[in-house]
Design an enzyme around this catalytic site. Structure first.
Site, PDB file in Angstrom:
ATOM      1  N   SER A  49     -23.101 -29.262  85.305  1.00  0.00           N
ATOM      2  CA  SER A  49     -22.753 -29.426  86.719  1.00  0.00           C
ATOM      3  C   SER A  49     -22.779 -28.044  87.379  1.00  0.00           C
ATOM      4  O   SER A  49     -22.873 -27.022  86.706  1.00  0.00           O
ATOM      5  CB  SER A  49     -21.347 -30.025  86.839  1.00  0.00           C
ATOM      6  OG  SER A  49     -20.402 -29.079  86.326  1.00  0.00           O
ATOM      7  N   ASP A  80     -26.526 -31.541  86.910  1.00  0.00           N
ATOM      8  CA  ASP A  80     -25.746 -32.733  87.291  1.00  0.00           C
ATOM      9  C   ASP A  80     -25.154 -32.530  88.682  1.00  0.00           C
ATOM     10  O   ASP A  80     -24.589 -31.501  88.987  1.00  0.00           O
ATOM     11  CB  ASP A  80     -24.608 -32.924  86.264  1.00  0.00           C
ATOM     12  CG  ASP A  80     -23.899 -34.255  86.429  1.00  0.00           C
ATOM     13  OD1 ASP A  80     -22.703 -34.323  86.093  1.00  0.00           O
ATOM     14  OD2 ASP A  80     -24.526 -35.213  86.921  1.00  0.00           O
ATOM     15  N   ASP A 102     -27.801 -34.861  94.739  1.00  0.00           N
ATOM     16  CA  ASP A 102     -26.870 -35.934  95.101  1.00  0.00           C
ATOM     17  C   ASP A 102     -26.516 -35.841  96.572  1.00  0.00           C
ATOM     18  O   ASP A 102     -25.641 -35.089  96.975  1.00  0.00           O
ATOM     19  CB  ASP A 102     -25.586 -35.853  94.255  1.00  0.00           C
ATOM     20  CG  ASP A 102     -24.613 -36.964  94.633  1.00  0.00           C
ATOM     21  OD1 ASP A 102     -23.492 -37.006  94.049  1.00  0.00           O
ATOM     22  OD2 ASP A 102     -24.956 -37.789  95.506  1.00  0.00           O
ATOM     23  N   GLU A 132     -29.398 -40.250  93.990  1.00  0.00           N
ATOM     24  CA  GLU A 132     -28.299 -41.230  93.982  1.00  0.00           C
ATOM     25  C   GLU A 132     -28.246 -41.972  95.306  1.00  0.00           C
ATOM     26  O   GLU A 132     -28.410 -41.379  96.375  1.00  0.00           O
ATOM     27  CB  GLU A 132     -26.956 -40.533  93.710  1.00  0.00           C
ATOM     28  CG  GLU A 132     -25.773 -41.508  93.669  1.00  0.00           C
ATOM     29  CD  GLU A 132     -24.509 -40.923  93.036  1.00  0.00           C
ATOM     30  OE1 GLU A 132     -24.612 -39.973  92.240  1.00  0.00           O
ATOM     31  OE2 GLU A 132     -23.426 -41.430  93.354  1.00  0.00           O
ATOM     32  N   HIS A 208     -23.347 -43.266  86.275  1.00  0.00           N
ATOM     33  CA  HIS A 208     -22.338 -42.209  86.308  1.00  0.00           C
ATOM     34  C   HIS A 208     -20.971 -42.828  86.024  1.00  0.00           C
ATOM     35  O   HIS A 208     -20.804 -44.036  86.051  1.00  0.00           O
ATOM     36  CB  HIS A 208     -22.327 -41.522  87.682  1.00  0.00           C
ATOM     37  CG  HIS A 208     -23.466 -40.579  87.874  1.00  0.00           C
ATOM     38  ND1 HIS A 208     -23.299 -39.229  88.025  1.00  0.00           N
ATOM     39  CD2 HIS A 208     -24.803 -40.807  87.913  1.00  0.00           C
ATOM     40  CE1 HIS A 208     -24.484 -38.652  88.160  1.00  0.00           C
ATOM     41  NE2 HIS A 208     -25.411 -39.581  88.101  1.00  0.00           N
ATOM     42  N   ALA A 210     -19.319 -43.154  83.261  1.00  0.00           N
ATOM     43  CA  ALA A 210     -19.486 -44.145  82.177  1.00  0.00           C
ATOM     44  C   ALA A 210     -18.579 -43.905  80.978  1.00  0.00           C
ATOM     45  O   ALA A 210     -18.667 -44.634  79.995  1.00  0.00           O
ATOM     46  CB  ALA A 210     -20.931 -44.157  81.709  1.00  0.00           C
ATOM     47  N   SER A 211     -17.680 -42.925  81.035  1.00  0.00           N
ATOM     48  CA  SER A 211     -16.812 -42.661  79.879  1.00  0.00           C
ATOM     49  C   SER A 211     -15.958 -43.879  79.534  1.00  0.00           C
ATOM     50  O   SER A 211     -15.554 -44.636  80.415  1.00  0.00           O
ATOM     51  CB  SER A 211     -15.901 -41.460  80.145  1.00  0.00           C
ATOM     52  OG  SER A 211     -16.581 -40.249  79.806  1.00  0.00           O
ATOM     53  N   ASN A 251     -23.967 -41.060  81.765  1.00  0.00           N
ATOM     54  CA  ASN A 251     -23.236 -39.798  81.896  1.00  0.00           C
ATOM     55  C   ASN A 251     -21.867 -39.877  81.243  1.00  0.00           C
ATOM     56  O   ASN A 251     -21.093 -40.799  81.527  1.00  0.00           O
ATOM     57  CB  ASN A 251     -23.055 -39.455  83.375  1.00  0.00           C
ATOM     58  CG  ASN A 251     -24.340 -38.977  84.031  1.00  0.00           C
ATOM     59  OD1 ASN A 251     -25.424 -39.188  83.504  1.00  0.00           O
ATOM     60  ND2 ASN A 251     -24.214 -38.343  85.184  1.00  0.00           N
ATOM     61  N   THR A 254     -15.763 -37.104  80.697  1.00  0.00           N
ATOM     62  CA  THR A 254     -14.305 -37.249  80.478  1.00  0.00           C
ATOM     63  C   THR A 254     -13.955 -37.434  79.007  1.00  0.00           C
ATOM     64  O   THR A 254     -13.024 -36.806  78.497  1.00  0.00           O
ATOM     65  CB  THR A 254     -13.766 -38.425  81.310  1.00  0.00           C
ATOM     66  OG1 THR A 254     -13.919 -38.083  82.702  1.00  0.00           O
ATOM     67  CG2 THR A 254     -12.303 -38.689  81.037  1.00  0.00           C
TER      68      THR A 254
END
Ligand code: TD3
Ligand code: NA
Ligand code: ZN
EC number: 4.1.2.13
Length: 305
Positions: A49, A80, A102, A132, A208, A210-211, A251, A254
């Site tokens: 990021s 990212d 983004d 996005e 995004h 997706a943890s 992605n 977390t």
């Protein structure tokens, strides 16, 4: 070997598996992700990021690009959530092979214009682009339909957006959100919407937020002295379903942060006398590697390199 994001993701969408984009901020995260990828024989995307680039600078970008070149599996180095054209140019200059612009918070026409501009620059130097459309926001199932439409990705708009921008893959909003609090209990994922988007957009799709934020990891974090509220992540079955419908890039940030931090807290609690960083960063690195390996198994990317 260092490859573009599209080389990895086109195959993933065509063959119906997902590839993890794992956020890295330091040497240990980089080593953990790449070792996991090589042990699993899995392609992988190293995601940096803008905050990671600010924190790690050349030390991080040099390591990421050079280690990707030496890796025995396909690796893309990805910006990212690029927030500006200039930020994308910096990533291109650093040798990244995938960039996200983004502009999903802007109006449609601005998002199209800004994304097109990045696509022209990135494609001119052989780099592929993620864009996005739609707003990441955890949604409760009972949320009013019109509110959902305002937030989530509109399938017809997505088709037009991809045609007008030339972007290579698309981050969609279908109910996920960043961080540890993705909703109360099991977040509602709008699979019907994803199916409609995938029918109109042949390009690889990106998930995004997706943890999994697994309860056992949250517990371990708490037990080590960490403070976290009622955390909830994306259910593995929702990940598998989303992949079967066209999600190719997933992605994960977390889950890695929670694992790394819990292990450091445990090591420091266990031996207050310890002050060799390798003694607590080492176990933390191993924990991140294990999380990455298990995510690759869930995504179906094991053995695909
Ligand atoms: O989609 C994600 C990560 O989602 P999650 O928080 O579920 O791991 N990312 O794009 C990582 C965001 C990093 C910004 O600091
Ligand atoms: Na991204
Ligand atoms: Zn994200």
């Amino acid at each position: 070997m260092l490859v573009t994001g599209l080389e990895i993701l086109k195959k993933a969408r065509e063959e119906g598996y997902g590839v993890g984009a794992f956020n890295v901020n330091n040497m240990e995260f980089l080593q953990a992700v790449l070792e996991a990828a090589e042990e699993q024989r899995s392609p992988v995307i190293l995601a940096l990021s803008e905050g990671a680039m600010k924190y790690g600078g050349r030390a991080l970008t040099l390591m990421a690009v050079e280690l990707a070149k030496e890796a025995r599996v396909p690796v893309a180095v990805h910006l990212d959530h690029g927030s500006s054209y200039e930020s994308v140019l910096r990533a291109l200059r650093a040798g990244f092979t995938s960039v996200m612009i983004d502009k999903s918070h802007e109006d449609f026409e601005t998002n199209v214009r800004e994304t097109r501009r990045v696509v022209e620059a990135a494609h001119a130097v052989g780099v592929t682009v993620e864009a996005e459309l739609g707003r990441l926001a955890g949604i409760e199932e009972h949320v009013a339909v019109d509110e959902k439409d305002a937030l989530l990705t509109n399938p017809e708009e997505a088709r037009i957006f991809m045609e007008r921008t030339g972007a290579d893959y698309l981050a969609v909003a279908i109910g996920t959100s960043h961080g540890a609090y993705k909703g109360k209990g099991r977040p509602f994922i709008d699979h019907a919407r994803l199916e409609r988007i995938a029918r109109l957009v042949p390009a690889p799709l990106v998930l995004h937020g997706a943890s999994a934020v697994p309860p056992e990891l949250v517990e371990r974090f708490r037990a080590s002295g960490g403070e976290i509220g009622e955390a909830a992540g994306i259910h593995p079955e929702d990940i598998k379903k989303a992949i079967s419908l066209g999600i190719a890039k997933i992605n994960t940030d977390t889950d890695l942060r929670l694992a790394f931090t819990a292990l450091i807290r445990e090591a420091l609690n266990k031996n207050p006398k310890e002050f060799d960083p390798r003694k607590y960063l080492g176990p933390a690195r191993e924990a991140v590697k294990e999380v990455v390996k298990s995510r690759m198994e869930l995504f179906g990317s094991v053995g695909r390199a």
